[in-house]
Design a protein around this motif. Sequence first.
Motif, PDB file in Angstrom:
ATOM      1  N   ARG A 129       1.754   8.196 -10.355  1.00  0.00           N
ATOM      2  CA  ARG A 129       2.990   7.514  -9.955  1.00  0.00           C
ATOM      3  C   ARG A 129       3.079   6.090 -10.498  1.00  0.00           C
TER       4      ARG A 129
ATOM      5  N   HIS B 166      10.720   0.158  -3.570  1.00  0.00           N
ATOM      6  CA  HIS B 166      10.616  -0.896  -2.561  1.00  0.00           C
ATOM      7  C   HIS B 166      10.125  -2.209  -3.174  1.00  0.00           C
TER       8      HIS B 166
ATOM      9  N   ILE C  43       1.926  10.232   6.873  1.00  0.00           N
ATOM     10  CA  ILE C  43       1.726  11.169   5.753  1.00  0.00           C
ATOM     11  C   ILE C  43       0.310  11.015   5.222  1.00  0.00           C
TER      12      ILE C  43
ATOM     13  N   MET D  71      -2.398   5.304  -4.616  1.00  0.00           N
ATOM     14  CA  MET D  71      -3.647   6.028  -4.899  1.00  0.00           C
ATOM     15  C   MET D  71      -3.436   7.145  -5.918  1.00  0.00           C
ATOM     16  N   GLU D  72      -2.189   7.632  -6.003  1.00  0.00           N
ATOM     17  CA  GLU D  72      -1.909   8.671  -7.002  1.00  0.00           C
ATOM     18  C   GLU D  72      -1.530   7.993  -8.316  1.00  0.00           C
TER      19      GLU D  72
ATOM     20  N   LEU E  46      -5.217   2.256  -5.165  1.00  0.00           N
ATOM     21  CA  LEU E  46      -5.869   1.814  -3.927  1.00  0.00           C
ATOM     22  C   LEU E  46      -5.778   2.941  -2.906  1.00  0.00           C
ATOM     23  N   ASP E  47      -6.927   3.502  -2.565  1.00  0.00           N
ATOM     24  CA  ASP E  47      -7.028   4.479  -1.484  1.00  0.00           C
ATOM     25  C   ASP E  47      -7.630   3.723  -0.313  1.00  0.00           C
ATOM     26  N   VAL E  48      -6.891   3.625   0.788  1.00  0.00           N
ATOM     27  CA  VAL E  48      -7.364   2.791   1.905  1.00  0.00           C
ATOM     28  C   VAL E  48      -8.726   3.243   2.434  1.00  0.00           C
TER      29      VAL E  48
ATOM     30  N   ILE F  84       4.642   1.241   3.816  1.00  0.00           N
ATOM     31  CA  ILE F  84       5.838   1.987   4.230  1.00  0.00           C
ATOM     32  C   ILE F  84       5.596   3.491   4.140  1.00  0.00           C
ATOM     33  N   ASN F  85       5.840   4.181   5.250  1.00  0.00           N
ATOM     34  CA  ASN F  85       5.759   5.651   5.281  1.00  0.00           C
ATOM     35  C   ASN F  85       4.424   6.204   4.783  1.00  0.00           C
TER      36      ASN F  85
ATOM     37  N   ILE G 240       0.857  -1.185   0.000  1.00  0.00           N
ATOM     38  CA  ILE G 240       0.000   0.000   0.000  1.00  0.00           C
ATOM     39  C   ILE G 240       0.893   1.236   0.000  1.00  0.00           C
ATOM     40  N   GLY G 241       0.636   2.147  -0.924  1.00  0.00           N
ATOM     41  CA  GLY G 241       1.442   3.374  -1.016  1.00  0.00           C
ATOM     42  C   GLY G 241       2.811   3.081  -1.600  1.00  0.00           C
ATOM     43  N   SER G 242       2.851   2.492  -2.779  1.00  0.00           N
ATOM     44  CA  SER G 242       4.137   2.047  -3.364  1.00  0.00           C
ATOM     45  C   SER G 242       5.047   3.198  -3.777  1.00  0.00           C
ATOM     46  N   GLY G 243       4.521   4.407  -3.896  1.00  0.00           N
ATOM     47  CA  GLY G 243       5.368   5.570  -4.187  1.00  0.00           C
ATOM     48  C   GLY G 243       6.071   5.431  -5.521  1.00  0.00           C
TER      49      GLY G 243
HETATM   50  C1  LIG Z   1       5.880   9.547   1.526  1.00  0.00           C
HETATM   51  S1  LIG Z   1       4.902   8.595   0.471  1.00  0.00           S
HETATM   52  C2  LIG Z   1       5.639   6.991   0.771  1.00  0.00           C
HETATM   53  C3  LIG Z   1       5.872   6.259  -0.494  1.00  0.00           C
HETATM   54  C4  LIG Z   1       6.703   4.976  -0.343  1.00  0.00           C
HETATM   55  N1  LIG Z   1       5.998   3.971   0.410  1.00  0.00           N
HETATM   56  C5  LIG Z   1       8.038   5.268   0.277  1.00  0.00           C
HETATM   57  O1  LIG Z   1       8.243   4.989   1.466  1.00  0.00           O
HETATM   58  O2  LIG Z   1       8.894   5.799  -0.436  1.00  0.00           O
HETATM   59  C6  LIG Z   1       3.345   8.523   1.271  1.00  0.00           C
HETATM   60  C7  LIG Z   1       2.401   7.538   0.640  1.00  0.00           C
HETATM   61  O3  LIG Z   1       1.187   7.506   1.376  1.00  0.00           O
HETATM   62  C8  LIG Z   1       0.175   7.204   0.462  1.00  0.00           C
HETATM   63  N2  LIG Z   1      -1.152   7.493   1.010  1.00  0.00           N
HETATM   64  C9  LIG Z   1      -1.575   8.604   1.653  1.00  0.00           C
HETATM   65  N3  LIG Z   1      -2.895   8.518   1.924  1.00  0.00           N
HETATM   66  C10 LIG Z   1      -3.309   7.308   1.455  1.00  0.00           C
HETATM   67  C11 LIG Z   1      -4.563   6.645   1.381  1.00  0.00           C
HETATM   68  N4  LIG Z   1      -5.683   7.211   1.857  1.00  0.00           N
HETATM   69  N5  LIG Z   1      -4.621   5.420   0.819  1.00  0.00           N
HETATM   70  C12 LIG Z   1      -3.514   4.838   0.320  1.00  0.00           C
HETATM   71  N6  LIG Z   1      -2.302   5.425   0.318  1.00  0.00           N
HETATM   72  C13 LIG Z   1      -2.197   6.648   0.877  1.00  0.00           C
HETATM   73  C14 LIG Z   1       0.547   8.073  -0.725  1.00  0.00           C
HETATM   74  O4  LIG Z   1      -0.135   7.693  -1.895  1.00  0.00           O
HETATM   75  C15 LIG Z   1       2.045   7.845  -0.791  1.00  0.00           C
HETATM   76  O5  LIG Z   1       2.345   6.708  -1.560  1.00  0.00           O
END
Ligand SMILES: C[S@@+](CC[C@H](N)C(=O)[O-])C[C@H]1O[C@@H](n2cnc3c(N)ncnc32)[C@H](O)[C@@H]1O
Length: 212
Positions: free
Chosen positions: A69, A47, A114, A65-66, A91-93, A109-110, A40-43
């Motif tokens: 990316r 990773h 945020i 979710m973006e 995927l938006d949680v 992760i992270n 979740i949140g693969s950025g």
């Molecule tokens: C700083 S980035 C981290 C990206 C990556 N995991 C890393 O550590 O480099 C924060 C991440 O949180 C995700 N995020 C924030 N709100 C979210 C939500 N409601 N559902 C899913 N992902 C979310 C963003 O899409 C983004 O990928």
Amino acid sequence: MSEGNWMDVRETAPSAERNKQPILEVLQRVLPASGLVLEIGSGTGQHVAHFAKALPKLTFQPSEMEATRHASIAAWIAHEQLVNVRPPIALDVMRLPWPVRAADAIVCINVIHISPWGATVALMEGAAKILPPGGVLATYGPYQRDGKHTSPSNEEFHKNFLQARDPRWGVRNMEEVEKVAKRNGLDLAEVLAMPANNFTLVFRRGSPHVAD
Ligand SMILES: C[S@@+](CC[C@H](N)C(=O)[O-])C[C@H]1O[C@@H](n2cnc3c(N)ncnc32)[C@H](O)[C@@H]1O
């Protein structure tokens, strides 16, 4: 531009370069030997590419979710020629039900610091719905412990970066995260100190209660 790299739109986050190996070393121990791992949140995708390369018996599902990316994530998969990573999905949680109906493990992760607190609540609710009994959710990032920051740099990051950018963001209290996980049947099994004042939290979904 030389022929062959026209589709190389990989983005690189320096923090992901630094933490991907320490996180992998935890995942190698706690993930199942085979099955599907949802990220979740693969950025950028750094990773998932690193983990999938080292753990070829697992299949990885990156998500972000973006949608802007997704190209970088796909480019990392292509660059590493990985056959055990599915194309990225949105995927938006917060939006239940999630587009993945079952996963053997989840890595996040992270994200918790945020995003608004509601995202952590939704993460725990959603994870509990798709993990099997005993399934692992591993989260990585900075956390407060007992309401206190674990380093001056984390406090500075919380106040001057996270809260300044969005007052709904912030370094969470580990005990609060544990509580919301527990409410959803996810037990905090391990708290692992990581480099740069971060932690990996390993949650396991409890077995359903069987009446005597
Ligand atoms: C700083 S980035 C981290 C990206 C990556 N995991 C890393 O550590 O480099 C924060 C991440 O949180 C995700 N995020 C924030 N709100 C979210 C939500 N409601 N559902 C899913 N992902 C979310 C963003 O899409 C983004 O990928």
